[in-house]
Design an enzyme around this catalytic site. Structure first.
Site, PDB file in Angstrom:
ATOM      1  N   ASP A 103      -5.616  -2.518  -1.718  1.00  0.00           N
ATOM      2  CA  ASP A 103      -6.069  -3.555  -0.780  1.00  0.00           C
ATOM      3  C   ASP A 103      -5.372  -4.872  -1.089  1.00  0.00           C
ATOM      4  O   ASP A 103      -5.021  -5.635  -0.196  1.00  0.00           O
ATOM      5  CB  ASP A 103      -7.593  -3.729  -0.890  1.00  0.00           C
ATOM      6  CG  ASP A 103      -8.208  -4.279   0.388  1.00  0.00           C
ATOM      7  OD1 ASP A 103      -7.453  -4.595   1.310  1.00  0.00           O
ATOM      8  OD2 ASP A 103      -9.452  -4.390   0.448  1.00  0.00           O
ATOM      9  N   CYS A 136      -6.190  -8.225   4.817  1.00  0.00           N
ATOM     10  CA  CYS A 136      -5.925  -7.035   5.626  1.00  0.00           C
ATOM     11  C   CYS A 136      -4.906  -7.388   6.695  1.00  0.00           C
ATOM     12  O   CYS A 136      -5.046  -8.397   7.376  1.00  0.00           O
ATOM     13  CB  CYS A 136      -7.238  -6.553   6.263  1.00  0.00           C
ATOM     14  SG  CYS A 136      -6.979  -5.156   7.374  1.00  0.00           S
TER      15      CYS A 136
HETATM   16  P1  HMG Z   1      -0.698   6.180  15.473  1.00  0.00           P
HETATM   17  O1  HMG Z   1       0.558   5.459  15.860  1.00  0.00           O
HETATM   18  O2  HMG Z   1      -1.809   6.219  16.457  1.00  0.00           O
HETATM   19  O3  HMG Z   1      -0.438   7.664  14.920  1.00  0.00           O
HETATM   20  O4  HMG Z   1      -1.239   5.521  14.135  1.00  0.00           O
HETATM   21  P2  HMG Z   1       0.415   8.852  15.361  1.00  0.00           P
HETATM   22  O5  HMG Z   1      -0.285  10.061  14.868  1.00  0.00           O
HETATM   23  O6  HMG Z   1       0.762   8.753  16.836  1.00  0.00           O
HETATM   24  O7  HMG Z   1       1.759   8.669  14.498  1.00  0.00           O
HETATM   25  C1  HMG Z   1       2.714   7.641  14.744  1.00  0.00           C
HETATM   26  C2  HMG Z   1       3.783   7.703  13.661  1.00  0.00           C
HETATM   27  O8  HMG Z   1       3.223   7.459  12.375  1.00  0.00           O
HETATM   28  C3  HMG Z   1       4.468   9.072  13.556  1.00  0.00           C
HETATM   29  O9  HMG Z   1       5.802   8.833  13.114  1.00  0.00           O
HETATM   30  C4  HMG Z   1       3.697   9.738  12.439  1.00  0.00           C
HETATM   31  O10 HMG Z   1       4.433  10.740  11.789  1.00  0.00           O
HETATM   32  C5  HMG Z   1       3.448   8.570  11.498  1.00  0.00           C
HETATM   33  P3  HMG Z   1       7.066   8.855  14.118  1.00  0.00           P
HETATM   34  O11 HMG Z   1       7.017  10.235  14.731  1.00  0.00           O
HETATM   35  O12 HMG Z   1       6.788   7.759  15.116  1.00  0.00           O
HETATM   36  O13 HMG Z   1       8.209   8.582  13.218  1.00  0.00           O
HETATM   37  N1  HMG Z   1       2.244   8.773  10.686  1.00  0.00           N
HETATM   38  C6  HMG Z   1       2.223   8.703   9.343  1.00  0.00           C
HETATM   39  N2  HMG Z   1       3.172   8.456   8.426  1.00  0.00           N
HETATM   40  C7  HMG Z   1       2.793   8.469   7.129  1.00  0.00           C
HETATM   41  N3  HMG Z   1       1.528   8.697   6.720  1.00  0.00           N
HETATM   42  C8  HMG Z   1       0.552   8.935   7.604  1.00  0.00           C
HETATM   43  C9  HMG Z   1       0.889   8.953   8.985  1.00  0.00           C
HETATM   44  N4  HMG Z   1       0.175   9.157  10.096  1.00  0.00           N
HETATM   45  C10 HMG Z   1       1.011   9.056  11.121  1.00  0.00           C
HETATM   46  N5  HMG Z   1      -0.696   9.155   7.192  1.00  0.00           N
HETATM   47  C11 HMG Z   1      -2.400   5.613  12.038  1.00  0.00           C
HETATM   48  C12 HMG Z   1      -2.429   5.965  13.518  1.00  0.00           C
HETATM   49  C13 HMG Z   1      -3.811   5.795  11.502  1.00  0.00           C
HETATM   50  C14 HMG Z   1      -1.434   6.513  11.325  1.00  0.00           C
HETATM   51  C15 HMG Z   1      -1.936   4.135  11.906  1.00  0.00           C
HETATM   52  O14 HMG Z   1      -2.727   3.346  12.723  1.00  0.00           O
HETATM   53  C16 HMG Z   1      -2.023   3.639  10.493  1.00  0.00           C
HETATM   54  O15 HMG Z   1      -1.291   4.070   9.613  1.00  0.00           O
HETATM   55  N6  HMG Z   1      -2.945   2.674  10.221  1.00  0.00           N
HETATM   56  C17 HMG Z   1      -3.144   2.194   8.886  1.00  0.00           C
HETATM   57  C18 HMG Z   1      -3.733   0.844   8.922  1.00  0.00           C
HETATM   58  C19 HMG Z   1      -4.026   0.387   7.506  1.00  0.00           C
HETATM   59  O16 HMG Z   1      -3.555   0.964   6.545  1.00  0.00           O
HETATM   60  N7  HMG Z   1      -4.805  -0.708   7.402  1.00  0.00           N
HETATM   61  C20 HMG Z   1      -5.147  -1.240   6.117  1.00  0.00           C
HETATM   62  C21 HMG Z   1      -6.078  -0.377   5.333  1.00  0.00           C
HETATM   63  S1  HMG Z   1      -7.778  -0.508   5.850  1.00  0.00           S
HETATM   64  C22 HMG Z   1      -8.375  -1.858   4.976  1.00  0.00           C
HETATM   65  O17 HMG Z   1      -7.632  -2.544   4.337  1.00  0.00           O
HETATM   66  C23 HMG Z   1      -9.844  -2.110   5.032  1.00  0.00           C
HETATM   67  C24 HMG Z   1     -10.574  -1.733   3.730  1.00  0.00           C
HETATM   68  O18 HMG Z   1     -10.044  -2.449   2.625  1.00  0.00           O
HETATM   69  C25 HMG Z   1     -12.039  -2.084   3.872  1.00  0.00           C
HETATM   70  C26 HMG Z   1     -12.229  -3.514   4.398  1.00  0.00           C
HETATM   71  O19 HMG Z   1     -11.975  -4.485   3.706  1.00  0.00           O
HETATM   72  O20 HMG Z   1     -12.595  -3.590   5.573  1.00  0.00           O
HETATM   73  C27 HMG Z   1     -10.479  -0.227   3.440  1.00  0.00           C
HETATM   74 MG    MG Z   2     -10.575  -4.538   2.134  1.00  0.00          MG
END
Ligand code: HMG
Ligand code: MG
Length: 302
Positions: free
Chosen positions: A16, A240
């Protein structure tokens, strides 16, 4: 209710904390950070995130980090896994715990993981099943449990609803997260008491960001109602990418100073955490965002 005599602190700095940094941090620096934290005594470190590198480029080195950290037996190294692609990568990397992360607000769910809350639960179902099959711990995280940057207020019942769904998926632990750090103690107690009706309180955690300076007060308030797991970030790293203006998690050094003062056992060596905080802050070229960390470092410099 009396305060717990012992709490679990989950160190989330390497994930994070670092995910929002613009400059690419070399994997070796991340590895040294995790190793220092292991050495400080944490039993749970969030070390990696297997998300799309297009969405969060800083986490693209997660496999290398997981491969090269010096693991201590008994320590749980966690990784975020939004979907099966992330799960497969986490499995290959030897994650001890995978984290599915949803939100209590529809608007944030769309911005953060590109789908609705209901769709996210469906995606998580496969991840949850796979985690159980492989005997990997499963944690659920709920963003915006105390307020949302897009929607504003978030009713406690919405948080409780997501808790219920994550429980059905078999989560071992559930994080009630204040993504943008807007919660205040009475509100935090009300939400924690509400969600504790859905899930065992000893497996609920408080994940507080310190944007408005309320995090340690919120932790204390959470302990008053029985919460005993907290997330924090060394040197107060973080923010974030999908919550503009949100600052880092509460700093681990501040949380440890609080716990030490209260006589609450954490099993963690504050001095070593201060060292780790100074190490990463030096690399990032800025002062640690930790009152306690900087105070102790200044005192040492004498
Ligand atoms: P999407 O674009 O809807 O997904 O994203 P998709 O399935 O259509 O895939 C698009 C592309 O991403 C494809 O690649 C996939 O292969 C690739 P392309 O064909 O275009 O080259 N892909 C991946 N690559 C690597 N690893 C994966 C993966 N999945 C798909 N797992 C998705 C949907 C969920 C993947 C995207 O929105 C995403 O990665 N979001 C992450 C956001 C994030 O990490 N945010 C920060 C963390 S949460 C946080 O910090 C909060 C927390 O701390 C608690 C709080 O404080 O609130 C936990
Ligand atoms: Mg957080």
């Amino acid at each position: 209710m009396s305060l717990p005599s012992k709490v679990k602190i989950v160190e989330v700095g390497p994930r994070d904390g670092l995910q929002n940094e613009k400059e690419t941090i070399p994997a070796e620096v991340k590895i040294e950070l995790v190793d220092r934290l292991t050495d400080a005594g944490f039993i749970n470190i969030e070390a990696a995130s297997f998300v799309s590198p297009k969405w969060v480029p800083q986490m693209a080195t997660s496999a290398e980090v997981m491969d090269k950290i010096r693991r201590k037996p008994g320590v749980v190294y966690s990784a975020l896994t939004p979907n099966m692609k992330g799960f497969e990568a986490a499995l290959a990397a030897g994650a001890d715990e995978v984290v599915i992360f949803g939100a209590a607000s529809e608007a944030f769910s769309q911005r953060n993981i590109n789908c609705s809350i209901a769709e996210s639960i469906e995606r998580f179902r496969d991840v949850a099943q796979a985690a159980k099959q492989h005997n990997i711990r499963l944690r659920g995280s709920i963003s915006c449990s105390f307020g949302c940057p897009y929607q504003g207020e978030v009713p406690a019942d919405s948080v409780a609803d997501v808790v219920r769904r994550l429980k059905e998926l078999g989560c071992d632990e559930i994080d009630i997260a204040d993504t943008i750090g807007v919660g205040t103690p009475k509100q935090v107690q009300a939400v924690m008491e509400r969600v504790a009706k859905e899930f065992p309180i000893e497996r609920l955690s408080g994940h507080f960001h310190d944007t408005y300076g309320q995090a340690t007060a919120n932790i204390y308030a959470s302990m008053e109602v029985g919460i005993s797991i907290f997330h924090s970030s060394v040197a107060g790293l973080g923010g974030c990418p999908y919550a503009k203006g949100a600052t880092g998690n509460v700093s681990t050094e501040d949380v440890l100073f609080l716990m030490n003062g209260l006589g609450v056992d954490t099993g963690i060596d504050l001095d070593k955490v201060v060292d780790a905080g100074q190490f990463i802050s030096q690399h990032l070229g800025r002062k640690a965002a930790s009152r306690t960390g900087n105070a102790i470092a200044a005192k040492r410099a004498g």
